[in-house]
Design an enzyme around this catalytic site. Structure first.
Site, PDB file in Angstrom:
ATOM      1  N   LYS A   1      40.826  35.255  46.135  1.00 50.60           N
ATOM      2  CA  LYS A   1      42.198  35.084  45.657  1.00 50.60           C
ATOM      3  C   LYS A   1      43.166  34.968  46.835  1.00 50.60           C
ATOM      4  O   LYS A   1      44.105  34.156  46.811  1.00 50.60           O
ATOM      5  CB  LYS A   1      42.593  36.260  44.756  1.00 50.60           C
ATOM      6  CG  LYS A   1      41.947  36.240  43.389  1.00 50.60           C
ATOM      7  CD  LYS A   1      42.430  35.065  42.556  1.00 50.60           C
ATOM      8  CE  LYS A   1      41.942  35.119  41.131  1.00 50.60           C
ATOM      9  NZ  LYS A   1      42.376  33.955  40.328  1.00 50.60           N
TER      10      LYS A   1
ATOM     11  N   TYR B   1      35.833  38.872  45.498  1.00 46.27           N
ATOM     12  CA  TYR B   1      36.800  38.410  44.499  1.00 46.27           C
ATOM     13  C   TYR B   1      38.206  38.431  45.082  1.00 46.27           C
ATOM     14  O   TYR B   1      38.929  37.428  45.047  1.00 46.27           O
ATOM     15  CB  TYR B   1      36.737  39.283  43.253  1.00 46.27           C
ATOM     16  CG  TYR B   1      37.951  39.116  42.361  1.00 46.27           C
ATOM     17  CD1 TYR B   1      38.164  37.921  41.680  1.00 46.27           C
ATOM     18  CD2 TYR B   1      38.896  40.126  42.227  1.00 46.27           C
ATOM     19  CE1 TYR B   1      39.287  37.739  40.880  1.00 46.27           C
ATOM     20  CE2 TYR B   1      40.019  39.959  41.435  1.00 46.27           C
ATOM     21  CZ  TYR B   1      40.208  38.764  40.760  1.00 46.27           C
ATOM     22  OH  TYR B   1      41.324  38.583  39.986  1.00 46.27           O
TER      23      TYR B   1
ATOM     24  N   SER C   1      46.022  38.050  42.100  1.00 49.50           N
ATOM     25  CA  SER C   1      45.568  39.415  41.830  1.00 49.50           C
ATOM     26  C   SER C   1      46.146  40.393  42.835  1.00 49.50           C
ATOM     27  O   SER C   1      46.359  40.051  44.003  1.00 49.50           O
ATOM     28  CB  SER C   1      44.040  39.463  41.906  1.00 49.50           C
ATOM     29  OG  SER C   1      43.570  40.788  41.940  1.00 49.50           O
TER      30      SER C   1
END
Length: 368
Positions: free
Chosen positions: A152, A148, A123
């Protein structure tokens, strides 16, 4: 055979279809926590054959060992993970457990089985609050503003480490910007099982009358209209990038990193106005304070993907929105109903959805 973890999800189904249409045999591993097996039925109808499927979780090492022992897997596309920024702020441990722990488990199982080609769904959040726009792969990795993004980035660190430890590894990190859209057939698309966490799925439910208004989080960002700016990419273009990355890894080892975006930034209000133009539906907005973990702007420089992979996004914002709207009109409850069942339900119950705009849109999308 290609193992696709999370292959029943939004991006995963489009990648599975692209793989099958290019001649690959595919095995999908998915725990169905935010997806449905019926999506793979749609893939089968489009591909003319069915991918193999295993119900399971990447955190289950015994299951992974069994899968690698049973099937002739050559490479892995790893989509399995949690991906909502707001949810990650509320449930950080769940994100680290799945996105980091699951990736560690997968890499261990791959190494044990002698499978060393991996395409990883990463991402653009790994860049954090980048001061440089557009963002290229040389930009420093920042401190992501939410769990999040941190999960990643941590998973990327894991993959860098394993690639450095063993020259057999060939790993491609695809840093997505904002995937939206749907397959042009209207058979595959994004189908949240609960309240949508991302902008466009929520907007689509407002457009069909399922939700009263679209919350716009933050109107005071340092952007032209005060709302957050993002680089949106069509999910079918994104799936194509995965195939190009897989081909690249057949001839290159080590770690490779590519930004996957269009190189164009659109604000929340620009996307809303573009959708209104495409759909002819007026979207009611509610303006809210900024959300924790969000950043002001983020768009890509996809030059490296063009040069190394011969990949470029070909679908513009209008195409993304048209395809997403077609999907929503034909599948207002996601994969719950097939098209024939939906026609019958709409014909029998005119009040099924209260929005007259929705009925007009569905009429034009379905009954022709």
């Amino acid at each position: 055979m290609i193992l696709v973890t999370g292959g029943a999800g939004y991006i995963g189904t489009h990648a599975v279809l692209a793989l099958m249409q290019s001649g690959h045999d595919v095995l999908v591993l998915d725990n169905l926590c935010n997806s449905t097996r019926s999506a793979l039925d749609r893939v089968a109808s489009l591909a003319g054959r069915r991918p193999r499927f295993v119900l399971g979780d990447i955190r289950n090492r015994a299951l992974l060992d069994s899968v690698f022992a049973q099937f002739p897997i050559e490479a892995v596309m790893h989509f399995a993970g949690l991906k909502a920024v707001g949810e990650s702020v509320r449930e950080p441990l769940r994100y680290y457990d799945t996105n980091v722990g699951g990736s560690v488990n997968l890499c261990q199982a791959m190494a044990q089985a002698g499978v060393f080609r991996l395409v990883f769904s990463s991402s653009a959040t790994v860049y954090g609050q980048s001061k440089k726009m557009p963002i290229n792969e040389h930009c420093a990795l920042g401190q992501p503003t939410n769990p999040y993004g941190q999960s990643k980035l941590m998973a990327e660190h894991v993959m860098h480490s394993v690639a450095e430890s063993d020259p057999r590894w060939a790993i491609g990190l695809l840093r997505y910007f904002n995937p939206i859209g749907a397959h042009a057939s209207g058979l595959l698309g994004e189908a949240p099982k609960s309240v949508p966490n991302n902008l466009l799925p929520y907007l689509l439910q407002v457009a069909t009358g399922q939700r009263p208004s679209l919350p716009v989080y933050g109107t005071d960002y340092p952007t032209p209209d005060g709302t957050a700016v993002r680089d949106y990419i069509h999910v079918v273009d994104l799936a194509g990038a995965h195939l190009k990355a897989l081909d690249y890894l057949m001839n290159h080892t080590g770690i490779s990193v590519w930004n996957v975006g269009t190189g164009l930034g659109y604000s929340v209000l620009e996307l809303v106005h573009a959708f209104e133009h495409v759909s002819k539906v007026k979207i009611s907005l509610s303006f809210e304070p900024r959300r924790p973990g969000d950043i002001a702007q983020c768009w890509s420089d996809p030059t490296r993907a063009r040069q190394q992979l011969d990949w470029v996004a070909t679908r513009d914002l209008n195409c993304m929105l048209e395809d997403a709207w077609r999907w929503q009109c034909r599948n207002p409850e996601g994969y719950v109903l097939d098209t024939l069942e939906l026609k019958i339900k709409l014909a029998d119950k005119g009040h099924f959805y209260k929005s007259s705009a929705f009925k007009r849109a569905v009429g034009s999308a379905l009954f022709r």
